[in-house]
Scaffold this active site. Structure first.
Site, PDB file in Angstrom:
ATOM      1  N   SER A 172       1.254   6.578   2.514  1.00 17.58           N
ATOM      2  CA  SER A 172       1.944   7.539   3.386  1.00 17.58           C
ATOM      3  C   SER A 172       3.238   8.051   2.763  1.00 17.58           C
ATOM      4  O   SER A 172       3.922   7.329   2.041  1.00 17.58           O
ATOM      5  CB  SER A 172       2.297   6.899   4.721  1.00 17.58           C
ATOM      6  OG  SER A 172       1.135   6.585   5.438  1.00 17.58           O
ATOM      7  N   GLU A 197      -9.471  -1.222   6.018  1.00 16.63           N
ATOM      8  CA  GLU A 197      -8.437  -1.382   7.047  1.00 16.63           C
ATOM      9  C   GLU A 197      -9.083  -1.509   8.431  1.00 16.63           C
ATOM     10  O   GLU A 197      -8.713  -2.367   9.234  1.00 16.63           O
ATOM     11  CB  GLU A 197      -7.476  -0.186   7.026  1.00 16.63           C
ATOM     12  CG  GLU A 197      -6.359  -0.303   8.053  1.00 16.63           C
ATOM     13  CD  GLU A 197      -5.367   0.853   7.988  1.00 16.63           C
ATOM     14  OE1 GLU A 197      -5.775   1.978   7.616  1.00 16.63           O
ATOM     15  OE2 GLU A 197      -4.188   0.635   8.306  1.00 16.63           O
ATOM     16  N   GLU A 235      -3.790  11.144  17.903  1.00 15.84           N
ATOM     17  CA  GLU A 235      -4.342  12.503  17.894  1.00 15.84           C
ATOM     18  C   GLU A 235      -5.296  12.716  16.722  1.00 15.84           C
ATOM     19  O   GLU A 235      -6.371  13.299  16.875  1.00 15.84           O
ATOM     20  CB  GLU A 235      -3.218  13.542  17.847  1.00 15.84           C
ATOM     21  CG  GLU A 235      -2.428  13.670  19.146  1.00 15.84           C
ATOM     22  CD  GLU A 235      -1.435  12.529  19.357  1.00 15.84           C
ATOM     23  OE1 GLU A 235      -1.177  11.768  18.407  1.00 15.84           O
ATOM     24  OE2 GLU A 235      -0.928  12.401  20.494  1.00 15.84           O
ATOM     25  N   GLN A 246       0.852  -1.192   0.000  1.00 13.12           N
ATOM     26  CA  GLN A 246       0.000   0.000   0.000  1.00 13.12           C
ATOM     27  C   GLN A 246       0.887   1.240   0.000  1.00 13.12           C
ATOM     28  O   GLN A 246       1.589   1.502   0.976  1.00 13.12           O
ATOM     29  CB  GLN A 246      -0.884  -0.032   1.253  1.00 13.12           C
ATOM     30  CG  GLN A 246      -1.824   1.146   1.397  1.00 13.12           C
ATOM     31  CD  GLN A 246      -2.550   1.117   2.741  1.00 13.12           C
ATOM     32  OE1 GLN A 246      -2.317   0.218   3.550  1.00 13.12           O
ATOM     33  NE2 GLN A 246      -3.394   2.091   2.988  1.00 13.12           N
TER      34      GLN A 246
END
Lengths: 405, 380
Positions: free
Chosen positions: A133, A249, A369, A130
């Site tokens: 990122s 996911e 966060e 994947q």
């Protein structure tokens, strides 16, 4: 309310169990005295085993039959996972492909893409990775900078860098999120591509982590050439496609049942082996808190499964289970090391790897966060933080960011 | 696999919510704390409970009860917790669970199911992986006293002992607990008007919670022929009920806090847009969702998997107790200075959290039980 199998599910469980009983001798041995250690050998053996599981109908359980799946529901997938774990054999190697990327291609890919890629993916013949990122696009995933430029003949060149890419070192293909238009606001200029990992210009470099091992990779793209039909879905629709992957996911993690594999009994066994620790009230409080929250995660998974069975899509609150699992994994590692002392940190300790691995999980699949932001806004309905990037073309945004540095 | 509420359970919940909505429970919780002219006694919610059939939730239909499961009772407790209502079910329901398993007490059940008579459970914590003893709540400190030993023969059995902080003891007609006979635990039932019974009503910090110190002095006791499993299960049922009640309180504490965070503006924006506030509130949600999941586990295992009921109810109590602690403090913090004033409801949640945490073995006792159960399972 009921947690038991229906007669049909019980029957299915028996079928799966019988298959595993019959074929378990073919499974690769990864622990114990007969374990294989060579990394290439392990990968090859696990790919072959994934192929056997797929032939037996134990992989891609929820995939439609026309793509080699069983066309069954999430509950059957969970039964399969439970039986595989009960039989103490490895599961499929390409969880990311079969659990997340395949379903994304099924949802958004062309007929030709489905015909070409899904079968080999399911059988472990071609492993996938994947490519989402980037060094400067993690929580803010829509900020990806990897650029896909269309040439006059409609083919593409890709330039940029991806990071935290699991399995890239042996993957055949990757699903890549790239920017195709920088003149529009960032979410609108993205497109998803299928990239052969052996294409000229693709460089994979292992990224060593706290443990010293390299499980993730950096992947570099230097003018990588892709055919005109390499994109998945329409141009500019990449963000929506990425959200599909992220939804799968959540489902894949949720159906794991025991979270990320932190089995409460494993922690308890380690503590229980030391009688003074077992009797220590403080140790018991810490252990009890960890076990109670991990048990909650298991039942949150069952709640999610109930929703899936009723045709509901799990919401972002599923991310809270990840927060709970990771934080209790951290607390569990701390507790065990406090009880065992420095030996828990020895290079041959069974705990060193877990203790080294979990801090990074805080950020994996969305930092704690950003998960809390999303859940606060989308589940609790709290107002969003003011944003400086809304409606601004990506290129202008980049110019501003660079100017500030 | 089905972790949803049935239509009947949805109805039960809605009926409970509507029945309790007729009372100004938050006003009542505050007024009951007042001294002097502002003091108002708590409204008696028992007639409402009787009308709704709650006293007989766990009593078999043959004895006039509803014959429902622990999970149904927990749904009602959750609704009581949502509005901080003081309904004496925490004492009554575990008592009826023991009596329902004791043929010797069969003729008491009808009156208890209708609510004509009220029972209270004398909390008795069963042994764990480290000890063989059954213990009661201590009046002070952390040393748990052993449950009393029965004197006399079966038909002339008497019990003497002290039971501190018994939920809903004042006004109960029957007290149901555990005592030791010939070295083994047995269930006992005593009438509150029997010789030697003294019940001292005590209020501690949260006026909605009725508590009593019970003293028995040579009191005649009915020996119950309930199996030991039933005595063990009653303790864990009390844990599960308290967990459900706490989760109900967390639900409304979160709702009220979220609403305020959307409406209150500082520096030109709603405070709920700040990460610090948003993350505190999602932490309540995280604990709430964990608690809800464990209520399913506890409710299901009571009959569906009795071997796991101790673990499930201890997990639920532990997580729910921490959740209420956290939610009540966060509620005060999110509301700023106003959250710490008498006028606001936040202190009522805080009072509820403070006292609940210390009853029935305490939240810490439940956490210890989680460790105990899993340690025992891991060494098998």
């Amino acid at each position: 309310m009921d947690l038991d199998d229906t007669p049909q599910q019980a029957q299915y469980r028996l079928t799966v169990r019988a298959w595993l009983e019959q074929h378990r001798s073919e499974a690769p041995v990864l622990t114990g005295p007969d374990a294989i250690h060579d990394e290439h050998e392990i990968i090859a053996a696990r790919r072959r085993w994934q192929g056997r599981l797929a032939e037996g109908g134990l992989a891609g359980v929820t995939w439609p039959e026309e793509y080699g799946g069983q066309g069954l529901g999430p509950i059957e997938q969970v039964i399969c996972n439970q039986e595989i774990s009960r039989a103490k054999v490895p599961g499929i190697l390409d969880v990311i492909g079969v659990g997340m990327l395949g379903p994304t291609i099924i949802a958004h890919g062309s007929d030709e893409q489905k015909r070409r890629y899904l079968g080999p993916m399911l059988h472990g013949d071609e492993v996938w990775c994947q490519l989402f990122s980037e060094p400067a696009a993690g929580s803010d995933l829509a900020a990806v900078q990897t650029r896909a430029k269309q040439l006059d003949d409609s083919s593409w060149t890709i330039t940029g860098q991806k990071v935290w890419t699991t399995n890239a070192q042996f993957a055949s293909y990757g699903l890549l999120l790239a920017r195709t238009d920088g003149s529009v606001p960032k979410h609108n200029g993205l497109t998803m591509f299928i990239v052969p990992m052996d294409a000229p210009g693709v460089t994979v470099r292992g990224l060593r982590q706290i443990s010293g091992e390299a499980e993730f990779n950096e992947v570099f793209f230097d003018d990588v050439h892709l055919e005109a039909d390499a994109h998945v879905g329409a141009l500019g629709s990449g963000w929506g496609t990425a959200l599909t992957t992220l939804m799968f996911e959540r489902i894949t993690l949720g159906l794991g049942g025991e979270g990320l594999g932190y089995d409460p009994l494993r922690f308890a066994r380690a503590i229980g082996a030391h009688d003074s620790a077992r009797r220590d009230p403080e140790v018991r409080q810490r252990l009890g808190d960890i076990l109670a929250e991990l048990t909650a995660v298991r039942f949150s998974g069952y709640r999610m499964l109930t929703e899936l069975q009723r045709g509901q899509i799990p919401g972002p609150e599923a991310g809270l289970a990840k927060v709970t699992t990771v934080n209790n994994g951290l607390a569990g590692g701390d507790l065990i090391a406090d009880v065992l002392g420095p030996d828990a940190l020895a290079s041959d300790s069974e705990w060193t790897y877990m203790i080294s691995f979990i801090p990074g999980l805080k950020s994996a699949g969305g930092t704690e966060e950003i998960l809390r932001n999303t859940i606060g806004e989308r589940v609790l309905g709290l107002p969003p933080e003011p944003r400086l990037d809304k409606g601004i073309p990506f290129e202008e945004l980049r110019t501003k960011e660079t100017a500030k540095v | 696999m089905n972790l949803t509420l049935s239509d009947e359970q949805l109805l039960l919940r809605e009926a409970a919510r509507n029945a309790l909505a007729r009372f100004k429970t938050f006003h009542a919780a505050r007024a009951a704390l007042e001294d002097g002219p502002a003091h108002e006694p708590l409204p008696d919610l028992w007639p409402t409970a009787c009308e709704a059939g709650w006293p007989g939730l766990l009593v078999h239909e043959a004895h006039g009860g509803a014959g429902l499961d622990a999970f149904d009772a927990m749904l009602v407790m959750q609704e009581c917790g949502r509005v901080l209502a003081g309904v004496p079910l925490l004492g009554h329901l575990p008592a009826t669970a023991i009596l329902g398993d004791a043929p010797a007490a069969a003729d008491m059940l009808e009156g208890l199911a209708s609510g004509e008579q009220r029972a209270a459970y004398l909390p008795a914590q069963p042994p764990n992986d480290l000890t063989d003893s059954w213990t009661s709540e201590p009046a002070l400190g952390t040393d748990r006293p052993a449950v009393p030993v029965i004197a006399g023969s079966d038909d002339q059995a008497t019990v003497s002992g002290h039971f501190a902080f018994v939920p809903d003891a004042p006004g109960a007609a029957t007290l149901v607990g555990v005592a030791i006979k010939d070295g083994n635990p047995v269930g006992i039932a005593v009438a509150s008007d029997a010789p030697g019974v003294a019940i001292e009503a005590v209020t501690r910090y949260d006026a909605t919670r009725s508590l009593g110190h019970v003293t028995l002095d040579g009191t005649p006791a009915l020996i119950l022929d309930a199996p030991v499993d039933s005595l063990v299960s009653a303790w864990h049922l009390a844990q599960a009920l308290l967990a459900a009640e706490s989760i109900g309180s967390v639900e409304t504490a979160l709702d009220v806090s979220v609403q305020y965070a959307k409406e209150r503006f500082t520096f030109g924006r709603a405070i709920g847009s700040y990460q610090a506030v948003k993350h505190s509130l999602t932490e309540i949600l995280r604990r709430l969702e964990n608690g809800r999941s464990l209520l399913y586990y506890a409710g299901w295992s009571f009959r569906g998997k009795p071997d796991e009921f101790a673990l499930a109810s201890a997990c639920a109590r532990s997580v729910a107790g921490h959740a209420l602690d956290h939610a009540s403090r966060t509620m005060i913090a999110v509301h700023g200075g106003i959250g710490a004033t008498w006028e606001h409801d936040a202190p009522l949640y805080f009072r509820r959290a403070q006292l609940s945490r210390r009853l029935l073995g305490g939240t810490a006792g439940a956490t210890d039980r989680v460790a105990s159960e899993v340690l025992a399972a891991s060494s098998r």
